[in-house]
Write an enzyme that holds these catalytic residues in place. Structure first.
Site, PDB file in Angstrom:
ATOM      1  N   HIS A 172      78.571 130.765  88.858  1.00  0.00           N
ATOM      2  CA  HIS A 172      77.373 131.535  89.208  1.00  0.00           C
ATOM      3  C   HIS A 172      77.626 133.035  89.313  1.00  0.00           C
ATOM      4  O   HIS A 172      76.761 133.832  89.000  1.00  0.00           O
ATOM      5  CB  HIS A 172      76.739 131.007  90.502  1.00  0.00           C
ATOM      6  N   ASP A 173      78.823 133.439  89.780  1.00  0.00           N
ATOM      7  CA  ASP A 173      79.102 134.867  89.983  1.00  0.00           C
ATOM      8  C   ASP A 173      80.010 135.443  88.901  1.00  0.00           C
ATOM      9  O   ASP A 173      80.609 136.505  89.106  1.00  0.00           O
ATOM     10  CB  ASP A 173      79.754 135.080  91.358  1.00  0.00           C
TER      11      ASP A 173
ATOM     12  N   LYS B 184      80.280 139.107  88.051  1.00  0.00           N
ATOM     13  CA  LYS B 184      80.947 140.103  88.900  1.00  0.00           C
ATOM     14  C   LYS B 184      82.166 140.708  88.223  1.00  0.00           C
ATOM     15  O   LYS B 184      82.650 141.758  88.661  1.00  0.00           O
ATOM     16  CB  LYS B 184      81.350 139.472  90.237  1.00  0.00           C
TER      17      LYS B 184
ATOM     18  N   HIS C 145      75.013 141.672  88.530  1.00  0.00           N
ATOM     19  CA  HIS C 145      75.972 140.600  88.206  1.00  0.00           C
ATOM     20  C   HIS C 145      75.240 139.354  87.706  1.00  0.00           C
ATOM     21  O   HIS C 145      75.795 138.568  86.948  1.00  0.00           O
ATOM     22  CB  HIS C 145      76.899 140.294  89.384  1.00  0.00           C
TER      23      HIS C 145
ATOM     24  N   HIS D 178      70.399 132.688  90.629  1.00  0.00           N
ATOM     25  CA  HIS D 178      70.861 132.228  91.952  1.00  0.00           C
ATOM     26  C   HIS D 178      70.526 133.203  93.074  1.00  0.00           C
ATOM     27  O   HIS D 178      70.706 132.880  94.249  1.00  0.00           O
ATOM     28  CB  HIS D 178      72.348 131.867  91.938  1.00  0.00           C
ATOM     29  N   HIS D 179      70.045 134.420  92.752  1.00  0.00           N
ATOM     30  CA  HIS D 179      69.589 135.323  93.820  1.00  0.00           C
ATOM     31  C   HIS D 179      68.076 135.499  93.837  1.00  0.00           C
ATOM     32  O   HIS D 179      67.565 136.412  94.484  1.00  0.00           O
ATOM     33  CB  HIS D 179      70.277 136.686  93.716  1.00  0.00           C
TER      34      HIS D 179
ATOM     35  N   ASP E 220      75.456 128.759  98.099  1.00  0.00           N
ATOM     36  CA  ASP E 220      76.186 130.031  97.996  1.00  0.00           C
ATOM     37  C   ASP E 220      76.046 130.846  99.284  1.00  0.00           C
ATOM     38  O   ASP E 220      77.036 131.317  99.831  1.00  0.00           O
ATOM     39  CB  ASP E 220      75.637 130.820  96.796  1.00  0.00           C
TER      40      ASP E 220
HETATM   41  P1  C2E Z   1      78.532 137.358  98.324  1.00  0.00           P
HETATM   42  O1  C2E Z   1      79.416 138.069  99.298  1.00  0.00           O
HETATM   43  O2  C2E Z   1      79.079 136.179  97.634  1.00  0.00           O
HETATM   44  O3  C2E Z   1      77.205 136.972  99.081  1.00  0.00           O
HETATM   45  C1  C2E Z   1      76.280 136.120  98.486  1.00  0.00           C
HETATM   46  C2  C2E Z   1      74.984 136.182  99.219  1.00  0.00           C
HETATM   47  O4  C2E Z   1      75.150 135.666 100.532  1.00  0.00           O
HETATM   48  C3  C2E Z   1      74.404 137.556  99.406  1.00  0.00           C
HETATM   49  O5  C2E Z   1      73.680 137.952  98.293  1.00  0.00           O
HETATM   50  C4  C2E Z   1      73.509 137.367 100.592  1.00  0.00           C
HETATM   51  O6  C2E Z   1      72.332 136.748 100.165  1.00  0.00           O
HETATM   52  C5  C2E Z   1      74.223 136.339 101.413  1.00  0.00           C
HETATM   53  N1  C2E Z   1      74.967 137.015 102.471  1.00  0.00           N
HETATM   54  C6  C2E Z   1      76.259 137.315 102.498  1.00  0.00           C
HETATM   55  N2  C2E Z   1      76.590 137.935 103.645  1.00  0.00           N
HETATM   56  C7  C2E Z   1      75.451 138.047 104.359  1.00  0.00           C
HETATM   57  C8  C2E Z   1      75.132 138.607 105.642  1.00  0.00           C
HETATM   58  O7  C2E Z   1      75.983 139.118 106.358  1.00  0.00           O
HETATM   59  N3  C2E Z   1      73.823 138.520 106.039  1.00  0.00           N
HETATM   60  C9  C2E Z   1      72.870 137.946 105.278  1.00  0.00           C
HETATM   61  N4  C2E Z   1      71.640 137.912 105.735  1.00  0.00           N
HETATM   62  N5  C2E Z   1      73.147 137.424 104.074  1.00  0.00           N
HETATM   63  C10 C2E Z   1      74.412 137.477 103.603  1.00  0.00           C
HETATM   64  P2  C2E Z   1      73.370 139.489  98.073  1.00  0.00           P
HETATM   65  O8  C2E Z   1      72.998 140.161  99.325  1.00  0.00           O
HETATM   66  O9  C2E Z   1      72.396 139.579  96.952  1.00  0.00           O
HETATM   67  O10 C2E Z   1      74.730 140.069  97.605  1.00  0.00           O
HETATM   68  C11 C2E Z   1      75.319 139.727  96.387  1.00  0.00           C
HETATM   69  C12 C2E Z   1      76.724 140.167  96.382  1.00  0.00           C
HETATM   70  O11 C2E Z   1      76.760 141.593  96.558  1.00  0.00           O
HETATM   71  C13 C2E Z   1      77.564 139.615  97.503  1.00  0.00           C
HETATM   72  O12 C2E Z   1      78.091 138.360  97.168  1.00  0.00           O
HETATM   73  C14 C2E Z   1      78.651 140.670  97.594  1.00  0.00           C
HETATM   74  O13 C2E Z   1      79.608 140.510  96.569  1.00  0.00           O
HETATM   75  C15 C2E Z   1      77.892 141.944  97.304  1.00  0.00           C
HETATM   76  N6  C2E Z   1      77.471 142.626  98.540  1.00  0.00           N
HETATM   77  C16 C2E Z   1      76.294 142.455  99.195  1.00  0.00           C
HETATM   78  N7  C2E Z   1      76.241 143.263 100.267  1.00  0.00           N
HETATM   79  C17 C2E Z   1      77.408 143.960 100.294  1.00  0.00           C
HETATM   80  C18 C2E Z   1      77.948 144.948 101.172  1.00  0.00           C
HETATM   81  O14 C2E Z   1      77.350 145.355 102.146  1.00  0.00           O
HETATM   82  N8  C2E Z   1      79.197 145.445 100.875  1.00  0.00           N
HETATM   83  C19 C2E Z   1      79.881 144.998  99.796  1.00  0.00           C
HETATM   84  N9  C2E Z   1      81.123 145.502  99.575  1.00  0.00           N
HETATM   85  N10 C2E Z   1      79.416 144.056  98.946  1.00  0.00           N
HETATM   86  C20 C2E Z   1      78.193 143.529  99.200  1.00  0.00           C
HETATM   87 FE    FE Z   2      75.871 136.092  93.341  1.00  0.00          FE
END
Ligand code: C2E
Ligand code: FE
Ligand code: SIN
Ligand code: SIN
Length: 394
Positions: free
Chosen positions: A229-230, A233, A258, A284-285, A313
Site C-alpha cells: 500500500h505504501d 513512499k 505517495h 488507502h487514504h 493501516d
Molecule cells: P504512516 O506513519 O504510516 O501513517 C499512516 C496513517 O495513520 C496516517 O495517514 C494517519 O491517518 C494515521 N496516523 C498516524 N499517526 C497518527 C496520529 O498521531 N494521529 C492520527 N489522528 N492519525 C495518525 P496520513 O496522515 O495521511 O499520513 C500519511 C503518511 O505521511 C504517514 O504514514 C507518514 O509517513 C507521513 N506523515 C504524516 N504526518 C507526518 C508528520 O507529522 N511527520 C512526518 N515526518 N511524517 C508524517
Molecule cells: Fe499510506
C-alpha cells in the site's frame, strides 16, 4: 467379486483418480487427494507421498497428527522411502519392523504402527526422481505383484500432476516473495521496525476481510497485496519521509502523493495481486465521508479492499512509534477508530475490527515476537497454516 467385475471396478477407480488429480493444481490439496484415493483403490490403511527436496538432500512428507498436519523430513537414502528414492526400485515388505531399512522414525512421531509396506518410485519427466509413493498396512493379506503394478500405474498418473503443481507452487511463492520484498523497499527507509508493520497490517487485513464475509481467496489476495500500500513512499524525499517533526502543509501535500506514485508503479500490471495492490495504494487514504486523498472518494465509491486497509493501516500506525509520534495504547487506537466510524472509516470495517479485536491483538503479538525484518519473518502460508512448513525448494 468375479475377476471381470474386479477389473471393471478398477477401471472406474482409475479413471476417477485421473479426473480428480487433473483438476487440482495446488500441491497441498493434490497430495491429499492422491493419498485419499490411493488408500481406497488399494484397500490400505495409509498412503504417504514422499517428495524429494533436492536442495536439502531430503525426502519430506505431510502427515496428519490429530487435527494438525505436519511436514516430516528424512535424509535421502534413509528409511524405506529413502531406499526406493535412491535405488529407483520398488519395495514390498510384509513386516516393516523386521526390515533393517526401516528406521521407525516416522512411526515414533506419529504413533502409528507400520506392518506391511509397498513402495514405488515416483518419476517425473526425463525419469527425474520426484519422490516415493508408499502404501501401508494392507487391510487383507499382504501386497501382491498386482498391487505393485497398480501402484506403479497410479504413481505414473500422479507424477506429472505433482510435477506441475510443484512448479506452480514455486512460481506462486516467488511471486508472493517478490511482492513482499518490493514492499520492504519502501518500508526500509521509513521505519525502524522494518517489516513488522507490514506483516502486522497484512494479517489484520486478512482477518478483517474474512470477518467481512469475503471468500477465502479474496481475503488471501488482500492479505498478500496489502503490504504494497505504501510502495509509493520510495519516491518521497528523505527530508520529508524521515522528518522528526510535524510536516509543513507543503511537505504534507508532497507526502500525500505517495498514493498516486504507488498506483503509477503498479498500474496495468498483469498480475491479479498487483492490480489489487494498485487499487489499494491509490485509495488507502480516502475517507468514508469524502474528506480523504487523493481523489476525495466517498463511501462505497472507495474500493472495499482500500477501506479495509485504511482501518488496518491506521490502527497499526497509531500503536506504533514513528519518527514523528509516539506509540498509542491498543485501547486508545481502537477508541479513535470507533469514533471515526462513518467519518474517516467504513462503518462495517470498524464494526468487524471491534468484533475481531482479540484476534487482531493476538496476531499482532505473534508478529512482534518474530525476529527482525528479514523475509523469513513473512509467512507465505494461508491463514489456516496448511502450508506452514512447506519446504521452499522441492
Ligand atoms: P504512516 O506513519 O504510516 O501513517 C499512516 C496513517 O495513520 C496516517 O495517514 C494517519 O491517518 C494515521 N496516523 C498516524 N499517526 C497518527 C496520529 O498521531 N494521529 C492520527 N489522528 N492519525 C495518525 P496520513 O496522515 O495521511 O499520513 C500519511 C503518511 O505521511 C504517514 O504514514 C507518514 O509517513 C507521513 N506523515 C504524516 N504526518 C507526518 C508528520 O507529522 N511527520 C512526518 N515526518 N511524517 C508524517
Ligand atoms: Fe499510506
Ligand atoms: C519409511 O521410509 O517408510 C518410513 C521411514 C522409516 O521409519 O523408515
Ligand atoms: C499532518 O497534517 O501532518 C498529518 C497529521 C496526522 O494525521 O498524523
Amino acid at each position: 467379486m468375479g475377476r471381470r467385475q474386479e477389473l471393471e471396478k478398477r477401471q472406474t477407480l482409475l479413471s476417477r483418480f485421473g479426473r480428480l488429480v487433473a483438476t487440482e493444481n495446488r500441491l497441498d490439496a493434490l497430495l491429499t487427494i492422491i493419498a485419499e484415493e490411493v488408500r481406497n483403490i488399494l484397500d490400505v490403511d495409509r498412503c504417504s507421498v514422499f517428495l524429494v527436496d533436492a536442495y536439502k538432500g531430503e525426502l519430506w512428507t505431510k502427515v496428519a497428527l490429530g487435527m494438525e498436519e505436519k511436514i516430516l523430513r528424512m535424509p535421502l537414502g534413509q528409511g524405506i522411502a529413502g531406499f526406493v528414492a535412491k535405488t529407483g526400485s520398488a519395495v514390498n515388505i510384509r513386516d516393516a519392523y523386521r526390515d533393517t531399512r526401516f528406521t521407525q522414525d516416522l512411526d515414533r512421531v506419529t504413533g502409528y504402527q507400520t506392518r506391511s509396506v509397498l513402495a514405488v518410485p515416483l518419476k517425473g519427466r526425463d525419469s527425474k526422481a520426484l519422490g516415493v509413493f508408499e502404501v501401508l498396512n494392507k487391510n487383507k493379506g499382504s501386497f501382491t505383484d498386482e498391487d505393485e503394478g497398480l501402484l506403479r500405474i497410479l504413481a505414473t498418473m500422479a507424477a506429472s500432476f505433482i510435477e506441475n503443481a510443484t512448479l506452480y507452487d514455486d512460481l506462486r511463492r516467488s511471486h508472493l516473495e517478490t511482492i513482499y520484498r518490493m514492499a520492504l523497499v519502501a518500508e526500509f527507509r521509513d521505519q525502524a521496525d522494518t517489516g513488522q508493520h507490514l506483516r502486522r497490517m497484512s494479517r489484520f487485513c486478512g482477518i478483517l476481510a474474512s470477518a467481512m464475509g469475503m471468500s477465502y481467496q479474496e481475503s488471501e489476495d488482500i492479505r498478500y497485496a496489502s503490504p504494497l500500500h505504501d510502495i509509493g513512499k520510495v519516491a518521497i524525499p528523505d527530508a520529508i519521509l524521515r522528518k522528526p517533526d510535524k510536516l509543513s502543509p507543503e511537505e504534507y501535500e508532497e507526502m500525500k502523493r505517495h498514493t498516486i506514485y504507488g498506483s503509477q508503479m503498479l498500474v496495468n500490471a498483469e498480475s491479479r495481486l498487483l492490480r489489487l495492490a494498485a487499487r489499494i495504494a491509490v485509495s488507502h487514504h480516502e475517507n468514508y465521508d469524502g474528506t480523504g486523498y487523493p481523489y476525495a472518494l466517498k463511501g462505497e465509491g472507495i474500493p472495499i479492499e482500500a477501506r479495509i486497509v485504511a482501518v488496518a493501516d491506521v490502527f497499526d500506525a497509531l500503536v506504533s512509534k514513528r519518527v514523528y509520534k509516539g506509540a498509542w495504547t491498543h485501547a486508545d487506537a481502537l477508541a479513535y477508530i470507533k469514533a471515526e466510524s462513518g467519518k474517516r472509516f467504513d462503518p462495517l470495517s470498524v464494526e468487524k475490527l471491534s468484533e475481531c479485536f482479540a484476534d487482531v491483538v493476538t496476531s499482532m503479538e505473534e508478529e512482534n515476537r518474530r525476529s527482525g525484518g528479514d523475509e523469513g519473518g513473512f509467512s507465505f502460508s494461508p491463514q489456516n497454516g496448511r502450508f506452514a512448513d512447506r519446504p521452499p525448494h522441492i
